[in-house]
Scaffold this motif. Structure first.
Motif, short mmCIF file in Angstrom:
data_model
loop_
_atom_site.label_atom_id
_atom_site.label_comp_id
_atom_site.label_asym_id
_atom_site.label_seq_id
_atom_site.Cartn_x
_atom_site.Cartn_y
_atom_site.Cartn_z
N THR A 57 57.12 -41.02 -29.31
CA THR A 57 58.14 -41.79 -29.91
C THR A 57 59.09 -41.94 -29.20
O THR A 57 59.18 -41.20 -28.18
CB THR A 57 58.74 -41.00 -31.39
N ASN A 58 60.29 -42.88 -29.26
CA ASN A 58 61.30 -43.05 -28.62
C ASN A 58 62.65 -42.43 -29.19
O ASN A 58 63.73 -42.87 -28.75
CB ASN A 58 61.45 -44.69 -28.38
N ASN A 59 62.40 -42.00 -30.31
CA ASN A 59 63.64 -41.60 -31.20
C ASN A 59 63.38 -40.10 -31.75
O ASN A 59 63.81 -39.90 -32.89
CB ASN A 59 63.91 -42.35 -32.18
N ILE A 60 62.95 -39.24 -30.69
CA ILE A 60 62.50 -37.98 -31.06
C ILE A 60 63.64 -37.07 -31.83
O ILE A 60 63.53 -36.44 -32.99
CB ILE A 60 62.08 -37.04 -29.96
N ASP A 61 64.92 -37.06 -31.50
CA ASP A 61 65.93 -36.60 -32.03
C ASP A 61 66.15 -37.01 -33.38
O ASP A 61 66.43 -36.03 -34.34
CB ASP A 61 67.17 -36.44 -31.11
N GLU A 62 66.35 -38.27 -33.68
CA GLU A 62 66.50 -38.69 -34.97
C GLU A 62 65.39 -38.38 -36.09
O GLU A 62 65.52 -38.07 -37.15
CB GLU A 62 66.69 -40.23 -34.85
N TRP A 63 64.02 -38.69 -35.45
CA TRP A 63 63.02 -38.39 -36.21
C TRP A 63 62.85 -36.96 -36.65
O TRP A 63 62.51 -36.40 -38.01
CB TRP A 63 61.96 -38.64 -35.62
N TYR A 64 63.44 -35.86 -35.64
CA TYR A 64 63.23 -34.53 -36.14
C TYR A 64 64.38 -34.30 -37.05
O TYR A 64 64.13 -33.43 -38.07
CB TYR A 64 63.75 -33.80 -34.80
N GLN A 65 65.55 -34.77 -36.92
CA GLN A 65 66.47 -34.48 -37.80
C GLN A 65 66.21 -35.15 -39.41
O GLN A 65 66.63 -34.53 -40.30
CB GLN A 65 67.89 -35.26 -37.52
N THR A 66 65.51 -36.23 -39.36
CA THR A 66 64.90 -36.92 -40.65
C THR A 66 64.14 -35.87 -41.25
O THR A 66 64.26 -35.69 -42.45
CB THR A 66 64.46 -38.40 -40.25
N LEU A 67 63.08 -35.22 -40.64
CA LEU A 67 62.18 -34.35 -41.23
C LEU A 67 62.73 -33.14 -41.69
O LEU A 67 62.52 -32.78 -42.81
CB LEU A 67 61.06 -33.94 -40.43
N LEU A 68 63.82 -32.62 -40.91
CA LEU A 68 64.65 -31.49 -41.32
C LEU A 68 65.61 -31.78 -42.65
O LEU A 68 65.34 -30.78 -43.57
CB LEU A 68 65.63 -31.05 -40.29
N GLU A 69 66.09 -32.92 -42.71
CA GLU A 69 66.84 -33.40 -43.91
C GLU A 69 65.90 -33.30 -45.08
O GLU A 69 66.21 -33.23 -46.13
CB GLU A 69 67.69 -34.71 -43.82
N LYS A 70 64.43 -33.94 -44.84
CA LYS A 70 63.55 -33.91 -45.90
C LYS A 70 62.81 -32.70 -46.20
O LYS A 70 62.01 -32.61 -47.19
CB LYS A 70 62.46 -35.08 -45.65
N LYS A 71 63.23 -31.73 -45.63
CA LYS A 71 62.76 -30.44 -45.71
C LYS A 71 61.23 -30.17 -45.17
O LYS A 71 60.73 -29.51 -45.92
CB LYS A 71 62.90 -29.76 -46.91
#
Length: 106
Positions: A57-71
């Motif tokens: 991916t080219n947006n690892i930080d954003e993707w990781y944060q999205t998954l954390l927010e979705k639990k």
């Protein structure tokens, strides 16, 4: 996949994939340029499953944060971190314990 309903729920709801096709015992899902095909394997033992996929991916930080927010549960041994091989990565397990590792080049 052992259970198509559980697989679809995880990938569609948690990981934001879309369904390409559902052929009964064969399922095709997509996210961006990634396409994953699943076949029914009811006898699969998640504890011995060694299936794994590496997704760049080219947006690892954003993707990781999205998954954390979705639990979405991140693998306890693989939180987001910089690896010695020049990748920033994290991993998670799907309902059948297929290991999904997401990585971005540094």
């Amino acid at each position: 996949m052992r259970n198509k309903t559980a697989t679809k729920k995880f990938y569609l709801d948690d990981l934001n994939f879309t369904e390409i096709a559902d052929y009964g015992d064969y399922l095709l899902l997509r996210k961006d340029d990634i396409e994953i095909h699943f076949f029914e394997f009811k006898e699969l033992d998640p504890k011995t499953n060694y299936g794994q996929v590496y997704i760049r991916t080219n947006n690892i930080d954003e993707w990781y944060q999205t998954l954390l927010e979705k639990k979405v549960l991140i693998h306890p041994n693989a939180p987001l971190q910089v690896k010695p091989w020049g990748q920033k990565e994290f991993s998670l397990l799907d309902p059948d314990h297929n290991l999904l590792t997401f990585g971005q080049s540094l």
